[in-house]
Scaffold this motif. Structure first.
Motif, PDB file in Angstrom:
ATOM      1  N   ALA A  49     102.789   1.459 -24.861  1.00  0.00           N
ATOM      2  CA  ALA A  49     101.335   1.514 -24.967  1.00  0.00           C
ATOM      3  C   ALA A  49     100.787   2.150 -23.689  1.00  0.00           C
ATOM      4  O   ALA A  49     101.389   2.045 -22.620  1.00  0.00           O
ATOM      5  CB  ALA A  49     100.769   0.107 -25.155  1.00  0.00           C
ATOM      6  N   TYR A  50      99.649   2.812 -23.819  1.00  0.00           N
ATOM      7  CA  TYR A  50      99.064   3.504 -22.679  1.00  0.00           C
ATOM      8  C   TYR A  50      98.743   2.530 -21.544  1.00  0.00           C
ATOM      9  O   TYR A  50      98.223   1.445 -21.771  1.00  0.00           O
ATOM     10  CB  TYR A  50      97.786   4.241 -23.083  1.00  0.00           C
ATOM     11  CG  TYR A  50      97.156   4.948 -21.917  1.00  0.00           C
ATOM     12  CD1 TYR A  50      97.673   6.156 -21.460  1.00  0.00           C
ATOM     13  CD2 TYR A  50      96.078   4.391 -21.249  1.00  0.00           C
ATOM     14  CE1 TYR A  50      97.123   6.794 -20.368  1.00  0.00           C
ATOM     15  CE2 TYR A  50      95.520   5.024 -20.154  1.00  0.00           C
ATOM     16  CZ  TYR A  50      96.047   6.226 -19.722  1.00  0.00           C
ATOM     17  OH  TYR A  50      95.494   6.853 -18.628  1.00  0.00           O
ATOM     18  N   LEU A 131     103.949   3.468 -33.539  1.00  0.00           N
ATOM     19  CA  LEU A 131     102.758   4.216 -33.965  1.00  0.00           C
ATOM     20  C   LEU A 131     101.504   3.542 -33.429  1.00  0.00           C
ATOM     21  O   LEU A 131     100.569   4.213 -32.978  1.00  0.00           O
ATOM     22  CB  LEU A 131     102.690   4.317 -35.492  1.00  0.00           C
ATOM     23  CG  LEU A 131     103.605   5.335 -36.149  1.00  0.00           C
ATOM     24  CD1 LEU A 131     103.577   5.161 -37.669  1.00  0.00           C
ATOM     25  CD2 LEU A 131     103.230   6.768 -35.761  1.00  0.00           C
ATOM     26  N   ALA A 132     101.478   2.209 -33.463  1.00  0.00           N
ATOM     27  CA  ALA A 132     100.336   1.467 -32.919  1.00  0.00           C
ATOM     28  C   ALA A 132     100.221   1.708 -31.410  1.00  0.00           C
ATOM     29  O   ALA A 132      99.115   1.925 -30.893  1.00  0.00           O
ATOM     30  CB  ALA A 132     100.479  -0.022 -33.222  1.00  0.00           C
ATOM     31  N   ASN A 133     101.350   1.711 -30.698  1.00  0.00           N
ATOM     32  CA  ASN A 133     101.336   2.009 -29.259  1.00  0.00           C
ATOM     33  C   ASN A 133     100.827   3.421 -29.003  1.00  0.00           C
ATOM     34  O   ASN A 133     100.046   3.664 -28.085  1.00  0.00           O
ATOM     35  CB  ASN A 133     102.732   1.856 -28.651  1.00  0.00           C
ATOM     36  CG  ASN A 133     103.150   0.415 -28.479  1.00  0.00           C
ATOM     37  OD1 ASN A 133     102.358  -0.508 -28.637  1.00  0.00           O
ATOM     38  ND2 ASN A 133     104.420   0.222 -28.154  1.00  0.00           N
ATOM     39  N   LEU A 134     101.278   4.356 -29.818  1.00  0.00           N
ATOM     40  CA  LEU A 134     100.874   5.756 -29.683  1.00  0.00           C
ATOM     41  C   LEU A 134      99.357   5.903 -29.786  1.00  0.00           C
ATOM     42  O   LEU A 134      98.740   6.661 -29.032  1.00  0.00           O
ATOM     43  CB  LEU A 134     101.574   6.565 -30.782  1.00  0.00           C
ATOM     44  CG  LEU A 134     101.378   8.059 -30.816  1.00  0.00           C
ATOM     45  CD1 LEU A 134     101.848   8.706 -29.526  1.00  0.00           C
ATOM     46  CD2 LEU A 134     102.153   8.635 -32.001  1.00  0.00           C
ATOM     47  N   THR A 136      97.149   4.034 -28.753  1.00  0.00           N
ATOM     48  CA  THR A 136      96.441   3.542 -27.570  1.00  0.00           C
ATOM     49  C   THR A 136      96.279   4.628 -26.514  1.00  0.00           C
ATOM     50  O   THR A 136      95.514   4.444 -25.567  1.00  0.00           O
ATOM     51  CB  THR A 136      97.166   2.339 -26.924  1.00  0.00           C
ATOM     52  OG1 THR A 136      98.423   2.767 -26.369  1.00  0.00           O
ATOM     53  CG2 THR A 136      97.367   1.206 -27.926  1.00  0.00           C
ATOM     54  N   HIS A 137      96.977   5.734 -26.651  1.00  0.00           N
ATOM     55  CA  HIS A 137      96.883   6.819 -25.678  1.00  0.00           C
ATOM     56  C   HIS A 137      95.550   7.544 -25.876  1.00  0.00           C
ATOM     57  O   HIS A 137      95.214   7.927 -26.997  1.00  0.00           O
ATOM     58  CB  HIS A 137      98.069   7.772 -25.824  1.00  0.00           C
ATOM     59  CG  HIS A 137      99.342   7.147 -25.357  1.00  0.00           C
ATOM     60  ND1 HIS A 137      99.960   7.507 -24.181  1.00  0.00           N
ATOM     61  CD2 HIS A 137     100.108   6.158 -25.894  1.00  0.00           C
ATOM     62  CE1 HIS A 137     101.042   6.776 -24.003  1.00  0.00           C
ATOM     63  NE2 HIS A 137     101.158   5.950 -25.029  1.00  0.00           N
ATOM     64  N   PRO A 138      94.777   7.724 -24.811  1.00  0.00           N
ATOM     65  CA  PRO A 138      93.436   8.302 -24.948  1.00  0.00           C
ATOM     66  C   PRO A 138      93.388   9.639 -25.690  1.00  0.00           C
ATOM     67  O   PRO A 138      92.510   9.848 -26.533  1.00  0.00           O
ATOM     68  CB  PRO A 138      92.963   8.462 -23.500  1.00  0.00           C
ATOM     69  CG  PRO A 138      93.710   7.398 -22.759  1.00  0.00           C
ATOM     70  CD  PRO A 138      95.054   7.315 -23.427  1.00  0.00           C
ATOM     71  N   ALA A 141      93.947   8.790 -29.386  1.00  0.00           N
ATOM     72  CA  ALA A 141      92.792   8.072 -29.941  1.00  0.00           C
ATOM     73  C   ALA A 141      91.627   9.030 -30.161  1.00  0.00           C
ATOM     74  O   ALA A 141      90.961   8.980 -31.204  1.00  0.00           O
ATOM     75  CB  ALA A 141      92.390   6.932 -29.013  1.00  0.00           C
ATOM     76  N   GLY A 142      91.390   9.918 -29.206  1.00  0.00           N
ATOM     77  CA  GLY A 142      90.304  10.891 -29.333  1.00  0.00           C
ATOM     78  C   GLY A 142      90.517  11.857 -30.480  1.00  0.00           C
ATOM     79  O   GLY A 142      89.601  12.122 -31.268  1.00  0.00           O
ATOM     80  N   ALA A 143      91.721  12.378 -30.594  1.00  0.00           N
ATOM     81  CA  ALA A 143      92.020  13.329 -31.672  1.00  0.00           C
ATOM     82  C   ALA A 143      91.975  12.649 -33.040  1.00  0.00           C
ATOM     83  O   ALA A 143      91.539  13.251 -34.029  1.00  0.00           O
ATOM     84  CB  ALA A 143      93.381  13.983 -31.435  1.00  0.00           C
ATOM     85  N   LEU A 144      92.413  11.394 -33.106  1.00  0.00           N
ATOM     86  CA  LEU A 144      92.318  10.651 -34.371  1.00  0.00           C
ATOM     87  C   LEU A 144      90.850  10.453 -34.753  1.00  0.00           C
ATOM     88  O   LEU A 144      90.469  10.627 -35.912  1.00  0.00           O
ATOM     89  CB  LEU A 144      93.024   9.301 -34.263  1.00  0.00           C
ATOM     90  CG  LEU A 144      94.546   9.328 -34.202  1.00  0.00           C
ATOM     91  CD1 LEU A 144      95.105   7.956 -33.859  1.00  0.00           C
ATOM     92  CD2 LEU A 144      95.142   9.848 -35.508  1.00  0.00           C
ATOM     93  N   ALA A 145      90.020  10.108 -33.784  1.00  0.00           N
ATOM     94  CA  ALA A 145      88.590   9.899 -34.042  1.00  0.00           C
ATOM     95  C   ALA A 145      87.911  11.186 -34.502  1.00  0.00           C
ATOM     96  O   ALA A 145      87.017  11.157 -35.351  1.00  0.00           O
ATOM     97  CB  ALA A 145      87.904   9.353 -32.787  1.00  0.00           C
TER      98      ALA A 145
END
Length: 177
Positions: A49-50, A131-134, A136-138, A141-145
């Motif tokens: 996790a990040y 995948l859940a840990n992944l 958490t990486h900013p 998370a930004g690209a997913l959003a």
């Protein structure tokens, strides 16, 4: 920022995160040509996790997402994983303290695996946990959003060459080279 760091001609579309196991060859599994994948390989396909600070895995993820602009990340576990076998069967890792510490990043997967010794189930739960840990990486998370990135969880069966996509029913068999 991308134009400052990216090497001309380096434009993979997918980040493939897989195990360090020599039998897991991302380009063969995906039938990819050189340059199509940006690859990170770690023992047990683990993604911590990040956390702030210097970390080679985090830096590679950030580079793939923020600089290269990959549209997909595949996190791929595999059958017969030595790391997951060691966890599932509670192997004594006192002689390999760095490995033991690294495998603590799979504690969530182990907690979600009901039957002790069930390596197959642990491999799958580990893909989901990583995948859940992944996420958490900013950069992720930004690209997913923004909707510019898709995460995929796979389990590769070494014996058959088959790939099972977790979270869906799609199964793909990659022809042997």
């Amino acid at each position: 920022m991308g134009h400052l760091l990216q090497v001309q001609g380096d434009a993979p579309h997918t980040l493939f995160i897989g195990c360090s196991d020599a039998r897991v060859v991302p380009e063969l599994i995906t039938a990819s040509e050189p340059g199509e994948l940006f690859v990170i390989r770690t023992a047990g396909n683990i993604v911590p996790a990040y956390a702030p600070g210097s970390d080679g895995v985090a830096a590679s993820i950030e580079y793939a997402v923020a600089v290269l602009g990959v549209s997909d990340i595949v996190l791929c576990g595999h059958s017969g994983c030595g790391a997951m076998t060691a966890l599932a069967e509670s192997h004594d890792l006192s002689g390999a303290p760095a490995v033991a510490q690294w495998l603590q990043h799979a504690d969530a997967a182990r907690a979600r695996t009901a039957a002790r010794g069930d390596v197959r189930a642990l491999v799958r739960q580990n893909v989901l946990a990583q995948l859940a840990n992944l996420a958490t990486h900013p950069s992720v998370a930004g690209a997913l959003a923004e909707g510019t990135l898709t995460l995929h969880g796979w389990v590769y069966d070494i014996a058959s060459g088959g790939v099972e996509a977790l979270g869906g029913h799609a199964k793909v068999t990659v022809p042997a080279a």
